[in-house]
Motif scaffolding. Structure first.
Motif, PDB file in Angstrom:
ATOM      1  N   ALA A 151      38.854  39.082  33.256  1.00  0.00           N
ATOM      2  CA  ALA A 151      37.971  38.013  33.735  1.00  0.00           C
ATOM      3  C   ALA A 151      38.774  36.850  34.291  1.00  0.00           C
ATOM      4  N   LEU A 152      39.844  36.473  33.607  1.00  0.00           N
ATOM      5  CA  LEU A 152      40.676  35.382  34.099  1.00  0.00           C
ATOM      6  C   LEU A 152      41.383  35.765  35.397  1.00  0.00           C
ATOM      7  N   THR A 153      41.749  37.026  35.543  1.00  0.00           N
ATOM      8  CA  THR A 153      42.366  37.484  36.791  1.00  0.00           C
ATOM      9  C   THR A 153      41.377  37.392  37.945  1.00  0.00           C
ATOM     10  N   CYS A 154      40.111  37.720  37.690  1.00  0.00           N
ATOM     11  CA  CYS A 154      39.076  37.638  38.731  1.00  0.00           C
ATOM     12  C   CYS A 154      38.761  36.198  39.137  1.00  0.00           C
ATOM     13  N   SER A 155      39.090  35.257  38.276  1.00  0.00           N
ATOM     14  CA  SER A 155      38.721  33.863  38.535  1.00  0.00           C
ATOM     15  C   SER A 155      39.689  33.144  39.460  1.00  0.00           C
ATOM     16  N   VAL A 156      40.778  33.817  39.862  1.00  0.00           N
ATOM     17  CA  VAL A 156      41.759  33.229  40.782  1.00  0.00           C
ATOM     18  C   VAL A 156      42.007  34.205  41.926  1.00  0.00           C
ATOM     19  N   ALA A 157      42.634  33.717  42.981  1.00  0.00           N
ATOM     20  CA  ALA A 157      42.874  34.557  44.158  1.00  0.00           C
ATOM     21  C   ALA A 157      44.036  35.516  43.928  1.00  0.00           C
ATOM     22  N   GLN A 211      31.496  39.845  47.785  1.00  0.00           N
ATOM     23  CA  GLN A 211      31.611  39.875  46.332  1.00  0.00           C
ATOM     24  C   GLN A 211      33.061  39.804  45.856  1.00  0.00           C
ATOM     25  N   GLY A 212      33.996  39.666  46.794  1.00  0.00           N
ATOM     26  CA  GLY A 212      35.403  39.590  46.415  1.00  0.00           C
ATOM     27  C   GLY A 212      36.063  40.943  46.237  1.00  0.00           C
ATOM     28  N   GLN A 213      35.363  42.023  46.572  1.00  0.00           N
ATOM     29  CA  GLN A 213      35.946  43.365  46.504  1.00  0.00           C
ATOM     30  C   GLN A 213      36.839  43.569  47.726  1.00  0.00           C
ATOM     31  N   ALA A 214      38.002  44.191  47.498  1.00  0.00           N
ATOM     32  CA  ALA A 214      38.979  44.356  48.579  1.00  0.00           C
ATOM     33  C   ALA A 214      38.958  45.778  49.119  1.00  0.00           C
ATOM     34  N   ALA A 215      38.995  45.899  50.446  1.00  0.00           N
ATOM     35  CA  ALA A 215      39.220  47.180  51.121  1.00  0.00           C
ATOM     36  C   ALA A 215      40.602  47.103  51.760  1.00  0.00           C
ATOM     37  N   ALA A 243      31.058  43.152  30.184  1.00  0.00           N
ATOM     38  CA  ALA A 243      32.094  42.374  30.851  1.00  0.00           C
ATOM     39  C   ALA A 243      31.985  40.917  30.402  1.00  0.00           C
ATOM     40  N   VAL A 244      33.068  40.168  30.603  1.00  0.00           N
ATOM     41  CA  VAL A 244      33.066  38.738  30.309  1.00  0.00           C
ATOM     42  C   VAL A 244      32.619  37.996  31.569  1.00  0.00           C
ATOM     43  N   ALA A 245      31.615  37.132  31.428  1.00  0.00           N
ATOM     44  CA  ALA A 245      31.105  36.385  32.574  1.00  0.00           C
ATOM     45  C   ALA A 245      32.173  35.440  33.119  1.00  0.00           C
ATOM     46  N   THR A 246      32.335  35.434  34.433  1.00  0.00           N
ATOM     47  CA  THR A 246      33.300  34.542  35.059  1.00  0.00           C
ATOM     48  C   THR A 246      32.898  34.291  36.507  1.00  0.00           C
ATOM     49  N   GLU A 247      33.410  33.231  37.085  1.00  0.00           N
ATOM     50  CA  GLU A 247      33.222  32.946  38.504  1.00  0.00           C
ATOM     51  C   GLU A 247      34.229  33.780  39.276  1.00  0.00           C
ATOM     52  N   VAL A 248      33.785  34.784  40.011  1.00  0.00           N
ATOM     53  CA  VAL A 248      34.693  35.732  40.654  1.00  0.00           C
ATOM     54  C   VAL A 248      35.168  35.188  41.997  1.00  0.00           C
TER      55      VAL A 248
END
Length: 320
Positions: free
Chosen positions: A295-301, A97-101, A242-247
């Motif tokens: 949301a925009l931050t989540c849309s990039v690496a 899901q793109g969550q970081a540990a 939340a704002v929908a975005t491609e994570v």
């Protein structure tokens, strides 16, 4: 927009993302400049808020990376300390899901070594808000120095704190022991639902807000990832989606949300004091703005917050 600065105090961290091992069995690391407070300072500057960052920047290869990123984003580093100690390194593994540990390499690094003399020299006469939190506020020996700095700043500026609990480095009970004191200093307390679970396990968010209001924080904002935001202003509450975005990943999203929140409040002249005139509808507008930045931050690496132009295009497309 206010011509006064928002001053951010805290750490820079080299975020190293593990890449898949090749045929040789070697592990490749892709290193991006990060650290919660640094991400917030970068995001503020990119949004157009004059942002000054108080940091202890190492002269090593990571420290030069941090400085380049901050300066390229327009962050004022005139009061940053040139530190002799090495930089802090965090190695991140991303789940599906793109969550970081994270695992941290932070023993005796530059970020935690604040002395009273380094912060006594800082002029806050042009500062509307001081934002801090994360590890620099809780790790010794510098944490107590940072608390003293906030107490000295409070008569002149709005105080914003993000605990950003990192249990691998500092036990949650250490945060719990200081949290009431931080609320007494803070006008704005922003934290994630993960922070809430570590600080007050099995406590409803509304109950937590009331506890933190009673301790002194006027505005409490809990970000809940894909479930949006809960904001509480002296017990008046609202929830926003939340704002929908491609994570791609969620690294730096909370820091960017905080920047968006503070930027929006500052642009309307609402920072600089104890938020006594702040209304719930103004909080709602600021939180909506913050969710767009996140949301925009989540849309990039990685922790790569948007520039103001990126946000304007995003809002234009979303509204079309």
């Amino acid at each position: 927009m206010s011509a006064r600065q928002i001053t951010v105090l805290g750490e820079c961290v080299a975020d190293a993302f593990a890449e898949p091992a090749g045929a040789s069995g070697e592990l490749a690391l892709r290193v991006l400049p990060g650290g919660g407070p640094a991400n917030t300072a970068v995001s503020l500057a990119r949004l157009g808020t004059p942002a000054r960052f108080l940091a202890r920047l190492s002269g090593d290869v990571f420290g030069r990376l941090f400085r380049d990123r901050l300066e390229a984003s327009g962050v004022d580093l005139s009061d940053a300390v040139a530190a002799a100690e090495p930089s802090t390194l965090a190695v991140a593994e991303l789940d599906a899901q793109g969550q970081a540990a994270f695992s941290f390499h932070a023993q005796n690094t530059a970020d935690w070594q604040w002395s009273a003399g380094e912060l006594e020299r800082v002029d806050l006469s042009g500062t509307a808000c001081v934002h801090t939190g994360s590890l620099a506020l809780v790790r010794e020996p510098g944490g107590a120095v940072v608390e003293e700095f906030l107490a000295a700043a409070a008569p002149h500026a709005t105080i914003s704190i993000d605990p950003n609990v990192r249990p691998l480095l500092v036990r949650p009970e250490v945060y719990r022991a200081r949290l009431a004191h931080w609320c007494a200093l803070a006008d704005v307390l922003r934290l994630s639902e993960d922070d809430l679970a570590l600080l007050l396990p099995d406590t409803a968010p509304e109950q937590a807000c009331d506890l933190w209001h009673a301790a002194g924080a006027r505005l409490v904002v809990i970000t809940r990832g894909g479930d949006g935001v809960l904001a509480s202003l002296d017990g008046e509450r609202l929830r926003l989606p939340a704002v929908a975005t491609e994570v791609v990943d969620t690294v730096g999203a909370g820091d960017s949300f905080t920047a968006g929140l503070l930027h929006h409040l500052d642009a309307r002249g609402l920072l600089g004091g104890r938020l006594t005139g702040l209304r719930l509808d103004e909080v709602a507008e600021a939180c909506v703005f913050g969710t767009r930045v996140a949301a925009l931050t989540c849309s990039v690496a990685g922790p790569n917050p948007p520039w103001r132009g990126d946000l304007e295009r995003f809002v234009s497309v979303a509204g079309s």
